[in-house]
Design a protein around this motif. Structure first.
Motif, PDB file in Angstrom:
ATOM      1  N   LEU A  37       0.824  -1.206   0.000  1.00  0.00           N
ATOM      2  CA  LEU A  37       0.000   0.000   0.000  1.00  0.00           C
ATOM      3  C   LEU A  37       0.858   1.256   0.000  1.00  0.00           C
ATOM      4  CD1 LEU A  37      -2.854   1.182   0.151  1.00  0.00           C
ATOM      5  CD2 LEU A  37      -2.658   1.077   2.633  1.00  0.00           C
ATOM      6  N   VAL A  38       1.889   1.278   0.818  1.00  0.00           N
ATOM      7  CA  VAL A  38       2.808   2.421   0.839  1.00  0.00           C
ATOM      8  C   VAL A  38       3.500   2.559  -0.506  1.00  0.00           C
ATOM      9  CG1 VAL A  38       4.944   3.298   1.875  1.00  0.00           C
ATOM     10  CG2 VAL A  38       3.127   2.377   3.326  1.00  0.00           C
ATOM     11  N   SER A  39       3.909   1.459  -1.081  1.00  0.00           N
ATOM     12  CA  SER A  39       4.554   1.476  -2.390  1.00  0.00           C
ATOM     13  C   SER A  39       3.611   2.008  -3.470  1.00  0.00           C
ATOM     14  CB  SER A  39       5.026   0.069  -2.742  1.00  0.00           C
ATOM     15  OG  SER A  39       5.562   0.035  -4.026  1.00  0.00           O
ATOM     16  N   LEU A  40       2.343   1.613  -3.384  1.00  0.00           N
ATOM     17  CA  LEU A  40       1.349   2.105  -4.341  1.00  0.00           C
ATOM     18  C   LEU A  40       1.168   3.611  -4.221  1.00  0.00           C
ATOM     19  CD1 LEU A  40      -0.875   1.371  -6.444  1.00  0.00           C
ATOM     20  CD2 LEU A  40      -2.427   1.216  -4.498  1.00  0.00           C
ATOM     21  N   ILE A  41       1.097   4.112  -3.004  1.00  0.00           N
ATOM     22  CA  ILE A  41       0.920   5.551  -2.796  1.00  0.00           C
ATOM     23  C   ILE A  41       2.130   6.320  -3.292  1.00  0.00           C
ATOM     24  CG2 ILE A  41       0.707   7.311  -1.003  1.00  0.00           C
ATOM     25  CD1 ILE A  41      -1.014   5.268   0.552  1.00  0.00           C
ATOM     26  N   VAL A  42       3.315   5.856  -2.968  1.00  0.00           N
ATOM     27  CA  VAL A  42       4.541   6.531  -3.420  1.00  0.00           C
ATOM     28  C   VAL A  42       4.656   6.458  -4.943  1.00  0.00           C
ATOM     29  CG1 VAL A  42       7.068   6.452  -3.345  1.00  0.00           C
ATOM     30  CG2 VAL A  42       5.749   6.232  -1.245  1.00  0.00           C
ATOM     31  N   GLY A  43       4.339   5.309  -5.521  1.00  0.00           N
ATOM     32  CA  GLY A  43       4.384   5.166  -6.977  1.00  0.00           C
ATOM     33  C   GLY A  43       3.376   6.068  -7.661  1.00  0.00           C
ATOM     34  N   TRP A  71       2.249  10.937 -10.791  1.00  0.00           N
ATOM     35  CA  TRP A  71       1.583  12.228 -10.921  1.00  0.00           C
ATOM     36  C   TRP A  71       2.609  13.328 -11.181  1.00  0.00           C
ATOM     37  CZ3 TRP A  71       2.221  16.592  -7.891  1.00  0.00           C
ATOM     38  CH2 TRP A  71       1.364  17.643  -8.182  1.00  0.00           C
ATOM     39  N   TYR A  72       3.727  13.291 -10.456  1.00  0.00           N
ATOM     40  CA  TYR A  72       4.757  14.305 -10.627  1.00  0.00           C
ATOM     41  C   TYR A  72       5.400  14.214 -12.014  1.00  0.00           C
ATOM     42  CZ  TYR A  72       8.763  17.270  -9.720  1.00  0.00           C
ATOM     43  OH  TYR A  72       9.701  18.261  -9.798  1.00  0.00           O
ATOM     44  N   LEU A  73       5.650  13.003 -12.491  1.00  0.00           N
ATOM     45  CA  LEU A  73       6.235  12.852 -13.826  1.00  0.00           C
ATOM     46  C   LEU A  73       5.271  13.343 -14.906  1.00  0.00           C
ATOM     47  CD1 LEU A  73       8.083   9.452 -13.550  1.00  0.00           C
ATOM     48  CD2 LEU A  73       9.077  11.715 -13.759  1.00  0.00           C
ATOM     49  N   LYS A  74       3.975  13.115 -14.733  1.00  0.00           N
ATOM     50  CA  LYS A  74       2.997  13.624 -15.685  1.00  0.00           C
ATOM     51  C   LYS A  74       2.986  15.146 -15.660  1.00  0.00           C
ATOM     52  CE  LYS A  74      -1.811  13.515 -17.112  1.00  0.00           C
ATOM     53  NZ  LYS A  74      -1.650  14.817 -17.686  1.00  0.00           N
ATOM     54  N   HIS A  75       3.098  15.722 -14.476  1.00  0.00           N
ATOM     55  CA  HIS A  75       3.162  17.185 -14.351  1.00  0.00           C
ATOM     56  C   HIS A  75       4.385  17.740 -15.091  1.00  0.00           C
ATOM     57  CE1 HIS A  75       3.079  21.163 -12.572  1.00  0.00           C
ATOM     58  NE2 HIS A  75       4.309  20.973 -12.146  1.00  0.00           N
ATOM     59  N   ILE A  76       5.537  17.104 -14.915  1.00  0.00           N
ATOM     60  CA  ILE A  76       6.762  17.531 -15.599  1.00  0.00           C
ATOM     61  C   ILE A  76       6.597  17.384 -17.111  1.00  0.00           C
ATOM     62  CG2 ILE A  76       9.213  16.969 -15.944  1.00  0.00           C
ATOM     63  CD1 ILE A  76       8.680  18.432 -13.347  1.00  0.00           C
ATOM     64  N   TYR A  77       6.021  16.267 -17.554  1.00  0.00           N
ATOM     65  CA  TYR A  77       5.810  16.046 -18.986  1.00  0.00           C
ATOM     66  C   TYR A  77       4.899  17.125 -19.573  1.00  0.00           C
ATOM     67  CZ  TYR A  77       4.061  14.041 -23.297  1.00  0.00           C
ATOM     68  OH  TYR A  77       3.695  13.852 -24.599  1.00  0.00           O
ATOM     69  N   ASP A  78       3.790  17.400 -18.890  1.00  0.00           N
ATOM     70  CA  ASP A  78       2.856  18.407 -19.390  1.00  0.00           C
ATOM     71  C   ASP A  78       3.485  19.795 -19.413  1.00  0.00           C
ATOM     72  OD1 ASP A  78       0.912  16.506 -19.738  1.00  0.00           O
ATOM     73  OD2 ASP A  78      -0.175  16.981 -17.888  1.00  0.00           O
ATOM     74  N   LYS A  79       4.313  20.081 -18.439  1.00  0.00           N
ATOM     75  CA  LYS A  79       4.914  21.419 -18.337  1.00  0.00           C
ATOM     76  C   LYS A  79       6.022  21.653 -19.357  1.00  0.00           C
ATOM     77  CE  LYS A  79       6.750  24.580 -14.910  1.00  0.00           C
ATOM     78  NZ  LYS A  79       7.112  24.769 -13.518  1.00  0.00           N
ATOM     79  N   TYR A  80       6.865  20.653 -19.586  1.00  0.00           N
ATOM     80  CA  TYR A  80       8.058  20.874 -20.397  1.00  0.00           C
ATOM     81  C   TYR A  80       8.057  20.195 -21.762  1.00  0.00           C
ATOM     82  CZ  TYR A  80      10.017  22.731 -16.118  1.00  0.00           C
ATOM     83  OH  TYR A  80      10.224  23.474 -15.000  1.00  0.00           O
TER      84      TYR A  80
END
Length: 64
Positions: free
Chosen positions: A39-45, A50-59
């Motif tokens: 469960l912790v691994s799922l949340i961290v993953g 989400w952060y990688l998608k944000h970076i992709y959308d931004k740059y």
């Protein structure tokens, strides 16, 4: 980006359903400690994804 066809959506849905069913089988075979770790691994993953998608959308999106 172009939109997905219904065939592509159907294939993605089938893959997701297969992964969910496989995940249910794995979870049912785990102990509580392993389940908590998963469960912790799922949340961290999820947060990393989400952060990688944000970076992709931004740059990188629409930079052609």
């Amino acid at each position: 980006m172009k939109t997905m066809t219904w065939k592509t959506k159907l294939i993605i849905a089938a893959i997701v359903i297969a992964l969910v069913l496989a995940g249910c089988g794995i979870v049912s075979a785990m102990s509580f400690g392993s389940l908590l770790l998963a469960l912790v691994s799922l949340i961290v993953g999820g947060a990393c994804g989400w952060y990688l998608k944000h970076i992709y959308d931004k740059y990188f999106k629409d930079k052609n």
